[in-house]
Design a protein around this motif. Structure first.
Motif, PDB file in Angstrom:
ATOM      1  N   ASP A 129       0.947  -1.379  -0.142  1.00 51.02           N
ATOM      2  CA  ASP A 129       0.042  -0.019   0.118  1.00 51.02           C
ATOM      3  C   ASP A 129       0.911   1.180   0.014  1.00 51.02           C
ATOM      4  OD1 ASP A 129      -2.110   1.860   0.615  1.00 51.02           O
ATOM      5  OD2 ASP A 129      -2.017   1.221   2.943  1.00 51.02           O
TER       6      ASP A 129
ATOM      7  N   LYS B 270       0.954   4.694   1.572  1.00 48.50           N
ATOM      8  CA  LYS B 270      -0.116   5.515   2.485  1.00 48.50           C
ATOM      9  C   LYS B 270       0.014   6.933   2.345  1.00 48.50           C
ATOM     10  CE  LYS B 270      -1.706   2.047   5.745  1.00 48.50           C
ATOM     11  NZ  LYS B 270      -0.676   1.244   5.978  1.00 48.50           N
TER      12      LYS B 270
ATOM     13  N   GLY C  23      -5.837   7.184   4.075  1.00 48.41           N
ATOM     14  CA  GLY C  23      -6.220   5.826   3.857  1.00 48.41           C
ATOM     15  C   GLY C  23      -5.401   4.697   2.908  1.00 48.41           C
TER      16      GLY C  23
ATOM     17  N   TYR D  63      -5.985  -8.245   9.112  1.00 49.66           N
ATOM     18  CA  TYR D  63      -5.103  -7.620   8.290  1.00 49.66           C
ATOM     19  C   TYR D  63      -3.617  -7.301   9.028  1.00 49.66           C
ATOM     20  CZ  TYR D  63      -3.921  -3.190   6.179  1.00 49.66           C
ATOM     21  OH  TYR D  63      -3.082  -1.936   5.616  1.00 49.66           O
TER      22      TYR D  63
ATOM     23  N   GLU E  66       0.793  -2.685  12.443  1.00 47.60           N
ATOM     24  CA  GLU E  66      -0.627  -2.712  12.990  1.00 47.60           C
ATOM     25  C   GLU E  66      -1.564  -3.923  12.459  1.00 47.60           C
ATOM     26  OE1 GLU E  66      -3.202   0.009  10.732  1.00 47.60           O
ATOM     27  OE2 GLU E  66      -2.271  -0.466   9.034  1.00 47.60           O
TER      28      GLU E  66
ATOM     29  N   ASN F  86      -5.407  -4.865  11.552  1.00 48.99           N
ATOM     30  CA  ASN F  86      -6.859  -4.373  11.320  1.00 48.99           C
ATOM     31  C   ASN F  86      -7.574  -5.731  11.341  1.00 48.99           C
ATOM     32  OD1 ASN F  86      -6.188  -1.567  11.120  1.00 48.99           O
ATOM     33  ND2 ASN F  86      -5.360  -1.945   8.908  1.00 48.99           N
TER      34      ASN F  86
ATOM     35  N   ARG G  85     -10.506  -6.192   9.384  1.00 48.53           N
ATOM     36  CA  ARG G  85     -11.072  -6.250   8.213  1.00 48.53           C
ATOM     37  C   ARG G  85     -10.179  -6.225   6.871  1.00 48.53           C
ATOM     38  NH1 ARG G  85      -8.860  -1.439   6.538  1.00 48.53           N
ATOM     39  NH2 ARG G  85      -8.402  -0.336   8.270  1.00 48.53           N
TER      40      ARG G  85
ATOM     41  N   GLY H 184      -8.047  -4.359   3.783  1.00 48.56           N
ATOM     42  CA  GLY H 184      -7.540  -3.211   3.554  1.00 48.56           C
ATOM     43  C   GLY H 184      -8.010  -2.618   2.439  1.00 48.56           C
ATOM     44  N   ASP H 185      -7.967  -1.092   2.303  1.00 50.64           N
ATOM     45  CA  ASP H 185      -8.583  -0.628   1.186  1.00 50.64           C
ATOM     46  C   ASP H 185      -7.313   0.508   0.954  1.00 50.64           C
ATOM     47  OD1 ASP H 185      -9.694   1.094  -0.525  1.00 50.64           O
ATOM     48  OD2 ASP H 185     -11.507   1.585   0.548  1.00 50.64           O
ATOM     49  N   PRO H 186      -6.369   0.543   0.006  1.00 48.91           N
ATOM     50  CA  PRO H 186      -6.910  -0.266  -1.469  1.00 48.91           C
ATOM     51  C   PRO H 186      -6.331  -1.559  -1.709  1.00 48.91           C
ATOM     52  CG  PRO H 186      -5.166   1.543  -1.686  1.00 48.91           C
ATOM     53  CD  PRO H 186      -5.535   1.447  -0.242  1.00 48.91           C
ATOM     54  N   GLU H 187      -5.770  -2.067  -0.782  1.00 54.63           N
ATOM     55  CA  GLU H 187      -5.005  -3.542  -1.176  1.00 54.63           C
ATOM     56  C   GLU H 187      -6.083  -4.471  -1.692  1.00 54.63           C
ATOM     57  OE1 GLU H 187      -4.602  -1.680   1.692  1.00 54.63           O
ATOM     58  OE2 GLU H 187      -2.950  -2.430   2.831  1.00 54.63           O
TER      59      GLU H 187
HETATM   60  N1  GLY Z   1      -4.745   0.742   3.233  1.00 60.89           N
HETATM   61  C1  GLY Z   1      -4.621   0.675   4.592  1.00 60.89           C
HETATM   62  C2  GLY Z   1      -5.943   0.422   5.396  1.00 60.89           C
HETATM   63  O1  GLY Z   1      -6.976  -0.345   4.893  1.00 60.89           O
HETATM   64  O2  GLY Z   1      -6.072   0.379   6.609  1.00 60.89           O
END
Ligand code: GLY
Ligand code: AMP
Length: 441
Positions: free
Chosen positions: A205, A207, A219, A262, A276, A278, A280, A282-285
């Motif tokens: 990604d 960032k 994001g 994630y 980190e 997450n 859920r 990832g966006d945009p991965e």
């Molecule tokens: N691309 C980083 C995120 O979804 O947190």
């Protein structure tokens, strides 16, 4: 299957697009105009668990997929499951892995997962002490959800303190001050049903807002997959040392994690570290990972939702590479301007290998497509290799016009070069080595 997807962004558009390829009946709430081309949209508040569960019941949905973190942290997946409907997405308690960075650190410590050293602070004095203990560059993180914008990485001590002051001023304000991790970042999504872990393909990604990794954190401004430069054993190592121990720890605590874990990782010269978690996709991965997944997505997510992941056949991947470039609204990530007309989406999709995913878009009263958020579109290019996919994606971006918009010109332009392992792991106190040579601890 009849599937309801919760969320408004390009990640959800990518999910819906993949599900549509399997011929399922699709619904989305709230969705966006792009999602509306393949799914029936419902004007339901994604954060309202009772309303989402009622909609899922009314639709007699076989599966609900919750995209963003905020509904997960708010317990939307719990509400859907309580209504007797299979839901892909962790419970509120398990989503705390993303909802609280301090909690994530606690779990990582208990599970022996390699991560940056950190101090959890509730006063400015503690922050100042921690900043001085670690030295520059300073890493200061808001404990709670901040849409990718709660983290400041800076050499400027005053700026680090200022950010901490802002975070502490919020109710229950807690700040995490961390050791700085250098080295390329990798995002690896691990699907879990609470016991079994199935990794997807790693992605990278971008960032920062501007080319050359300049400007503020966002994001995410673009992504690509596969990572041709990554060590071949990376995925297995992340599962063995990060995802599986974390999933096991959560299960042992009575709060199993079912959904996507994630894993945001840094490949430092001293080995792999978690930056980190997450809870859920990832966006945009997701936009690039799902563009490469050949296995039907619906069956995978359903197996995770109902605890049958151990029976799922191994994932299959296309040989293609994928690159996505985010087209962001004027001002993003600060004050964003909405209502600008978007032109050229259909034209972009004429480029072979391009598809355009909607994020912050809306239909104006006269039906024209206008911007309605920070990240407006995610233009995805698929090609034989990353270089080709990148050229395809930018050919698509060129055909889109949105007044005042900006995008990065260097997504997937340069592949990171990993430092040769410097042997530091020999006297390292725990973290994994990404060259897989060691098994050192
Ligand atoms: N691309 C980083 C995120 O979804 O947190
Ligand atoms: P996070 O929300 O924790 O993912 O942080 C957002 C971004 O800040 C990461 O993707 C990194 O680029 C950067 N970052 C976070 N933590 C660190 C760290 N300990 N060292 C260096 N960069 C970091």
């Amino acid at each position: 299957m009849r599937i309801l997807v919760i969320g408004p962004g390009a990640r959800e558009h990518a999910i819906v697009r993949s599900l549509a390829a399997g011929g399922h009946e699709l619904h989305a709430a709230p969705g966006n105009p792009g999602i509306g081309q393949v799914a029936t949209l419902h004007a339901v508040d994604a954060l309202d668990g009772a309303a989402v569960a009622a909609l899922a019941t009314e639709l007699a949905a076989d599966l609900v997929v919750v995209g963003p973190e905020a509904p997960l942290v708010a317990g939307v997946a719990d509400a859907v499951r309580a209504a007797g409907i299979a839901c892909f997405g962790p419970s509120a308690e398990a989503a705390a892995l993303e909802g609280s960075k301090a909690f994530a650190k606690e779990i990582m410590a208990a599970a022996g997962v390699p991560t940056a050293m950190a101090h959890v602070c509730t006063t400015l004095e503690e922050v100042a002490e921690a900043l001085d203990a670690f030295g520059a560059p300073h890493v200061v993180k808001d404990d709670g959800l901040a849409a990718g914008k709660g983290v400041v990485v800076t050499d400027d001590r005053a700026e680090a303190l200022d950010h901490a002051r802002g975070c502490l001023a919020r109710a229950g304000g807690t700040v995490v001050v961390e050791e700085y991790l250098d080295g390329p970042e990798v995002s690896l999504f691990c699907v879990s049903d609470g016991t079994t872990v199935v990794p997807l393909a790693p992605a990278q990604d971008f960032k920062r807002a501007h080319d050359g990794d300049a400007g503020p954190n966002t994001g995410g401004m673009g992504a690509y997959s596969p990572l041709t430069w990554a060590p071949p054993g990376l995925v297995d190592e992340v599962v063995a040392r990060v995802a599986q121990p974390t999933v096991d720890e959560m299960r042992h605590r009575g709060t199993p994690f079912a959904g996507v874990l994630y894993c945001g990782l840094a490949l430092t010269s001293r080995g792999m570290r978690v930056i980190e978690f997450n809870a859920r996709f990832g966006d945009p991965e997701t936009q690039v990972v799902l563009a490469r997944l050949a296995t039907p997505l619906a069956e995978l997510l359903h197996a995770a939702a109902v605890g049958h992941l151990h029976e799922h056949s191994p994932l299959r991947w296309r040989d293609d590479a994928a690159v996505t470039v985010v087209v962001a609204a004027h001002g993003y990530p600060a004050g964003v301007r909405a209502g600008d007309p978007i032109e050229g989406v259909a034209d972009a999709e004429q480029v072979p290998g391009v598809h355009v995913l909607h994020a912050g878009t809306a239909a104006a009263a006269d039906g024209t497509l206008v911007s309605a958020g920070g990240r407006v579109l995610s233009v995805v290019g698929v090609g034989a290799d990353v270089e080709t996919a990148r050229a395809v994606a930018y050919a698509g971006v060129e055909r889109i016009s949105l007044r005042g918009s900006h995008h990065r010109g260097d997504i997937a332009a340069r592949m990171p070069v990993l430092d040769a392992q410097d042997g530091a792991d020999a006297d390292d106190d725990g973290p994994a080595s990404f060259d897989l040579g060691g098994g050192d601890d």
